[in-house]
Scaffold this motif. Sequence first.
Motif: not given
Length: 363
Positions: A13-22, A1-8
């Motif tokens: 920074v909030f980490s999670g797993e990427w979904i949808g369009y890359r 699973m591709t990892k991603g982040q929400l950077v405010l």
Amino acid sequence: MTKGQLVLETGEVFSGEWIGYRGECVGEVVFNTSMTGYQEMLTDPSYAGQMITLTYPIIGTYGINHEDSESDFLQVAGVIMNDLCEEPNHFQSQATVTDILKKHCIPGLKNVDTRSLVVAIRKHGTIKGKLVLEKPFPDYKHEFILPDAKKLVRQVAVTSMVQTGAGSCHIVIIDFGFKKSMVHFLVNEGCKVTIVPYHYDMEAIEALNPDGIVISNGPGNPSELQIYFPKIRSVAESFPTLGICLGHQLIALAYGAKTEKLLFGHRGANHPVKDLQTGKINITAQNHGYVVNRESVNESIFQLTFEHVHDNSVEGMKHKQLPITTVQFHPEAHPGPRDTTYILTDFVQQVKQLKEEYLWEKV
């Protein structure tokens, strides 16, 4: 699973797993407290330019169907959630949330600590954020540039006139980002509905010979749409008019009131609103980040009709001489409680009555 982040923009920074369009995106990070209705939220034009945090712990359990979308496209910039169900169980389900995110090229994150994210939003106020694929360089400098309201409205509104319904009562919706459920309600009330772009001029609207006008909801900061204030006032003074959400704010601004931004907005299906005439409390569906400043309303022209129970913000107005009504909440309640559908019903009945009186006068 591709990892991603929400950077405010505030640095969290909030980490999670990427979904949808890359693909990475920037948006205003907001949250909605509704337990259901994720399909309606993702397709609501009012969310254009925003990344929506869905606070209910698991999303996607009943899938996606062809009936409940508020527009033809996903309108959000991105979506953030905790758990995502990939095997929905509902007789109407025709796709998963992941399916439509990929189809409409919308990125998102799952397995995010949405409780901590909401705490951050409530602390800082609505803030800008960026969804990024996990970076090898933690000191990467992010930019948070968002479109203004004019661009957002241009993005979501119809580009040409659309007509539906065959009733004897003709309602024209001036579209700043309308929801389909609003049109469905009016058609079911026996109305012919014509949807026109927000930039339609007064002469073109008059040529349609409407019996009533609805000024729709939509995205963005209402004060950035000042170029349309004179037309909105002219239309409202020429036809029975109902303003909903952004439409409520635009009518107030057209009459000299001011708007202000809430700390983190009203977004959910359980907002209590008090009817100032009866004292009754209605539970309403809401989705907005701006409100009409109470002190700026000219109460010799407008009577305040509703207020939010939690913060006493203005939730509705009524012109004292003309048939102009506004509400900040969504009376069509899709999704949400149906406490205030009478707002639309009463408006249609008022329009029909005024039309009948006008016809009698001409006899």
